[in-house]
Write a protein that holds these residues in place. Structure first.
Motif, PDB file in Angstrom:
ATOM      1  N   ARG A  70       0.848  -1.188   0.000  1.00 17.20           N
ATOM      2  CA  ARG A  70       0.000   0.000   0.000  1.00 17.20           C
ATOM      3  C   ARG A  70       0.885   1.239   0.000  1.00 17.20           C
ATOM      4  O   ARG A  70       0.584   2.264   0.606  1.00 17.20           O
ATOM      5  CB  ARG A  70      -0.964  -0.020   1.193  1.00 17.20           C
ATOM      6  CG  ARG A  70      -1.895  -1.222   1.189  1.00 17.20           C
ATOM      7  CD  ARG A  70      -3.064  -1.042   2.118  1.00 17.20           C
ATOM      8  NE  ARG A  70      -3.981  -0.014   1.629  1.00 17.20           N
ATOM      9  CZ  ARG A  70      -4.982   0.489   2.352  1.00 17.20           C
ATOM     10  NH1 ARG A  70      -5.199   0.067   3.606  1.00 17.20           N
ATOM     11  NH2 ARG A  70      -5.784   1.423   1.853  1.00 17.20           N
ATOM     12  N   SER A  71       2.019   1.090  -0.697  1.00 13.85           N
ATOM     13  CA  SER A  71       2.973   2.181  -0.895  1.00 13.85           C
ATOM     14  C   SER A  71       3.341   2.203  -2.375  1.00 13.85           C
ATOM     15  O   SER A  71       3.837   1.214  -2.913  1.00 13.85           O
ATOM     16  CB  SER A  71       4.223   1.955  -0.043  1.00 13.85           C
ATOM     17  OG  SER A  71       5.269   2.830  -0.418  1.00 13.85           O
ATOM     18  N   ASP A  72       3.096   3.323  -3.042  1.00 11.43           N
ATOM     19  CA  ASP A  72       3.322   3.403  -4.483  1.00 11.43           C
ATOM     20  C   ASP A  72       4.770   3.154  -4.870  1.00 11.43           C
ATOM     21  O   ASP A  72       5.056   2.675  -5.971  1.00 11.43           O
ATOM     22  CB  ASP A  72       2.886   4.784  -5.003  1.00 11.43           C
ATOM     23  CG  ASP A  72       1.390   5.002  -4.907  1.00 11.43           C
ATOM     24  OD1 ASP A  72       0.666   3.983  -4.829  1.00 11.43           O
ATOM     25  OD2 ASP A  72       0.963   6.170  -4.896  1.00 11.43           O
ATOM     26  N   GLU A  73       5.704   3.469  -3.979  1.00 13.37           N
ATOM     27  CA  GLU A  73       7.123   3.355  -4.337  1.00 13.37           C
ATOM     28  C   GLU A  73       7.678   1.952  -4.148  1.00 13.37           C
ATOM     29  O   GLU A  73       8.830   1.689  -4.502  1.00 13.37           O
ATOM     30  CB  GLU A  73       7.942   4.346  -3.501  1.00 13.37           C
ATOM     31  CG  GLU A  73       7.850   4.103  -2.000  1.00 13.37           C
ATOM     32  CD  GLU A  73       7.974   5.364  -1.178  1.00 13.37           C
ATOM     33  OE1 GLU A  73       9.129   5.752  -0.891  1.00 13.37           O
ATOM     34  OE2 GLU A  73       6.937   5.944  -0.821  1.00 13.37           O
ATOM     35  N   ASP A 122       4.613  -6.942   8.603  1.00 16.02           N
ATOM     36  CA  ASP A 122       4.209  -5.677   8.003  1.00 16.02           C
ATOM     37  C   ASP A 122       5.227  -4.605   8.370  1.00 16.02           C
ATOM     38  O   ASP A 122       5.661  -4.517   9.531  1.00 16.02           O
ATOM     39  CB  ASP A 122       2.819  -5.271   8.490  1.00 16.02           C
ATOM     40  CG  ASP A 122       1.715  -6.175   7.953  1.00 16.02           C
ATOM     41  OD1 ASP A 122       2.016  -6.996   7.057  1.00 16.02           O
ATOM     42  OD2 ASP A 122       0.570  -6.069   8.438  1.00 16.02           O
ATOM     43  N   VAL A 123       5.561  -3.764   7.369  1.00 15.39           N
ATOM     44  CA  VAL A 123       6.652  -2.803   7.535  1.00 15.39           C
ATOM     45  C   VAL A 123       6.224  -1.448   6.965  1.00 15.39           C
ATOM     46  O   VAL A 123       5.690  -1.393   5.854  1.00 15.39           O
ATOM     47  CB  VAL A 123       7.922  -3.291   6.796  1.00 15.39           C
ATOM     48  CG1 VAL A 123       9.081  -2.333   7.034  1.00 15.39           C
ATOM     49  CG2 VAL A 123       8.296  -4.696   7.237  1.00 15.39           C
ATOM     50  N   PRO A 124       6.449  -0.339   7.690  1.00 15.05           N
ATOM     51  CA  PRO A 124       6.141   0.975   7.127  1.00 15.05           C
ATOM     52  C   PRO A 124       7.093   1.317   5.983  1.00 15.05           C
ATOM     53  O   PRO A 124       8.233   0.872   5.953  1.00 15.05           O
ATOM     54  CB  PRO A 124       6.330   1.926   8.313  1.00 15.05           C
ATOM     55  CG  PRO A 124       7.246   1.211   9.242  1.00 15.05           C
ATOM     56  CD  PRO A 124       6.973  -0.247   9.070  1.00 15.05           C
ATOM     57  N   ARG A 125       6.623   2.115   5.033  1.00  9.13           N
ATOM     58  CA  ARG A 125       7.374   2.352   3.797  1.00  9.13           C
ATOM     59  C   ARG A 125       8.755   2.946   4.037  1.00  9.13           C
ATOM     60  O   ARG A 125       9.686   2.673   3.283  1.00  9.13           O
ATOM     61  CB  ARG A 125       6.570   3.259   2.863  1.00  9.13           C
ATOM     62  CG  ARG A 125       6.287   4.642   3.427  1.00  9.13           C
ATOM     63  CD  ARG A 125       5.421   5.462   2.489  1.00  9.13           C
ATOM     64  NE  ARG A 125       4.987   6.706   3.130  1.00  9.13           N
ATOM     65  CZ  ARG A 125       3.799   7.245   2.946  1.00  9.13           C
ATOM     66  NH1 ARG A 125       2.910   6.658   2.163  1.00  9.13           N
ATOM     67  NH2 ARG A 125       3.481   8.372   3.544  1.00  9.13           N
ATOM     68  N   GLN A 126       8.924   3.765   5.096  1.00  6.92           N
ATOM     69  CA  GLN A 126      10.220   4.390   5.336  1.00  6.92           C
ATOM     70  C   GLN A 126      11.270   3.383   5.808  1.00  6.92           C
ATOM     71  O   GLN A 126      12.458   3.701   5.874  1.00  6.92           O
ATOM     72  CB  GLN A 126      10.105   5.548   6.327  1.00  6.92           C
ATOM     73  CG  GLN A 126       9.750   5.163   7.764  1.00  6.92           C
ATOM     74  CD  GLN A 126       8.270   5.210   8.034  1.00  6.92           C
ATOM     75  OE1 GLN A 126       7.473   4.828   7.189  1.00  6.92           O
ATOM     76  NE2 GLN A 126       7.896   5.700   9.223  1.00  6.92           N
ATOM     77  N   CYS A 127      10.824   2.158   6.129  1.00  4.82           N
ATOM     78  CA  CYS A 127      11.754   1.126   6.608  1.00  4.82           C
ATOM     79  C   CYS A 127      12.028   0.060   5.555  1.00  4.82           C
ATOM     80  O   CYS A 127      12.544  -1.016   5.883  1.00  4.82           O
ATOM     81  CB  CYS A 127      11.185   0.469   7.866  1.00  4.82           C
ATOM     82  SG  CYS A 127      11.029   1.587   9.270  1.00  4.82           S
ATOM     83  N   VAL A 128      11.725   0.354   4.301  1.00  4.54           N
ATOM     84  CA  VAL A 128      11.881  -0.620   3.231  1.00  4.54           C
ATOM     85  C   VAL A 128      12.966  -0.134   2.270  1.00  4.54           C
ATOM     86  O   VAL A 128      12.848   0.944   1.687  1.00  4.54           O
ATOM     87  CB  VAL A 128      10.552  -0.822   2.472  1.00  4.54           C
ATOM     88  CG1 VAL A 128      10.737  -1.777   1.311  1.00  4.54           C
ATOM     89  CG2 VAL A 128       9.483  -1.354   3.422  1.00  4.54           C
ATOM     90  N   LEU A 129      14.026  -0.936   2.122  1.00  2.45           N
ATOM     91  CA  LEU A 129      15.127  -0.590   1.234  1.00  2.45           C
ATOM     92  C   LEU A 129      15.305  -1.695   0.197  1.00  2.45           C
ATOM     93  O   LEU A 129      15.520  -2.860   0.564  1.00  2.45           O
ATOM     94  CB  LEU A 129      16.432  -0.434   2.025  1.00  2.45           C
ATOM     95  CG  LEU A 129      16.438   0.595   3.163  1.00  2.45           C
ATOM     96  CD1 LEU A 129      17.777   0.562   3.892  1.00  2.45           C
ATOM     97  CD2 LEU A 129      16.158   1.996   2.631  1.00  2.45           C
TER      98      LEU A 129
END
Length: 334
Positions: A70-73, A122-129
């Motif tokens: 649920r994060s476009d990036e 589940d991971v928030p988008r700022q924590c995904v690399l």
């Protein structure tokens, strides 16, 4: 949609007890991604949660595959590592890609948010690399605590030395200490020595390319000393061996306060003490390059693959010193 997934996760009940629970994942939050956990490495800091118990699922060194987004990036199917600081994204530090220094840090994945000792997380988008295609999952996981933390500390240490780090001693050859050895060699530091009271750990440092430290009695021996155990004797050793004008990288964690000795020699020693936390996102591209040169060697030297269902036994073998850096791996990803 994956809200019908029944997720199996480990629960740390305290006093060394681990149980497992199964529960539906539920609806994925806006701005988050859902990962299949491909690799989750055990960390020495997890031992504290094993003893104290945890309200969340532990496990903070995670590589996964996005099964819902649920994060476009961050599209589904992407391979990623989990960056553990849950940062605000808005403060001065976050705007400079220094998310490890976030002024309003919400917490850490695996500590205040459910982590990776599970089939899914589940991971928030700022924590995904994103993980580069050429780096396998069991090497990519080293980009986090083991390589990332080590590289950041060495870069900070180099800032204190006008000619950079030319001579380094690593005190403590656990997983992070061995990571410091590997990163230092990947960075081209000319002289990398190591010491550990456990002969087998010291032999691993030598296998990676470090030189065994021989003289631990003389003062003023090393330009930079990375103290990675947190034990008082190791801290005392680092303070004795560092040169005037040198730097101590205080990486070892302990429940004991970090103190400076009230001795004439220490009062007359002009040096830096550097404390670092994790690594900034701005350093990630450089860390992938370091992994490409030395990551596979470190993996083959210290890592052992196990299954989530074997986690209680894996932790016991980790505590006993049989495993240096174990990790759980998903059957689907292997």
């Amino acid at each position: 949609m994956t809200d019908t997934i029944v997720n199996r996760s480990a629960r740390f009940e305290g006093q060394g007890r681990i149980s497992f629970a199964e529960a539906p994942m539920g609806h994925l939050r806006e701005g988050w991604v859902r990962l299949r956990v491909d690799v989750c490495a055990l960390c020495g800091s997890d031992k504290r949660l094993l003893e104290s118990g945890s309200d969340v699922v532990p496990g903070h060194e995670v590589v996964g595959t996005i099964v819902e987004s649920r994060s476009d990036e961050h599209p589904e199917g992407g391979r990623v590592v989990v960056y553990i600081p849950v940062s605000c994204g808005e403060c001065k530090a976050c705007r400079a890609n220094q998310n490890n220094r976030c002024y309003r840090l919400e917490g850490l994945m695996g500590w205040q948010f459910d982590g990776g000792f599970a089939d899914y997380m589940d991971v928030p988008r700022q924590c995904v690399l994103p993980v580069p295609d050429d780096i396998p999952a069991d090497v990519a996981v080293l980009a986090l605590d083991t390589f990332g933390t080590a590289a950041h500390a060495l870069r900070l240490g180099a800032l204190t030395q006008p000619e950079g780090i030319q001579a380094l001693l690593v005190v403590g050859c656990g997983p992070l200490g061995l990571g410091v050895v590997a990163v230092a060699l990947a960075m081209g530091i000319p002289e990398v020595h190591a010491w550990d009271p456990i002969e087998s750990r010291l032999a691993l440092a030598e296998r990676l390319g470090a030189t065994r430290a021989e003289d631990l009695e003389s003062i003023n021996r090393y330009q930079v000393v990375a103290e990675v155990s947190g034990a008082k004797p190791a801290r005392d050793l680092a303070q004795n061996l560092v040169e005037p004008g040198g730097a101590i990288l205080a990486l070892g964690e302990s429940n004991e306060p970090y103190t400076m000795p009230a001795t004439p020699r220490w009062r007359r020693t002009d040096c830096f003490t550097v404390r670092s936390f994790y690594f900034p996102i701005s350093e990630v591209p450089q860390n992938w390059d370091l992994l490409r040169s030395h990551g596979a060697l470190l993996r083959d030297t210290i890592m052992s693959a196990t299954a989530l269902s074997d986690l209680p036994d894996t932790f016991q073998r980790f505590l006993d010193g049989e495993y240096v850096k174990p990790y759980i791996t998903s059957e689907e990803s292997s």
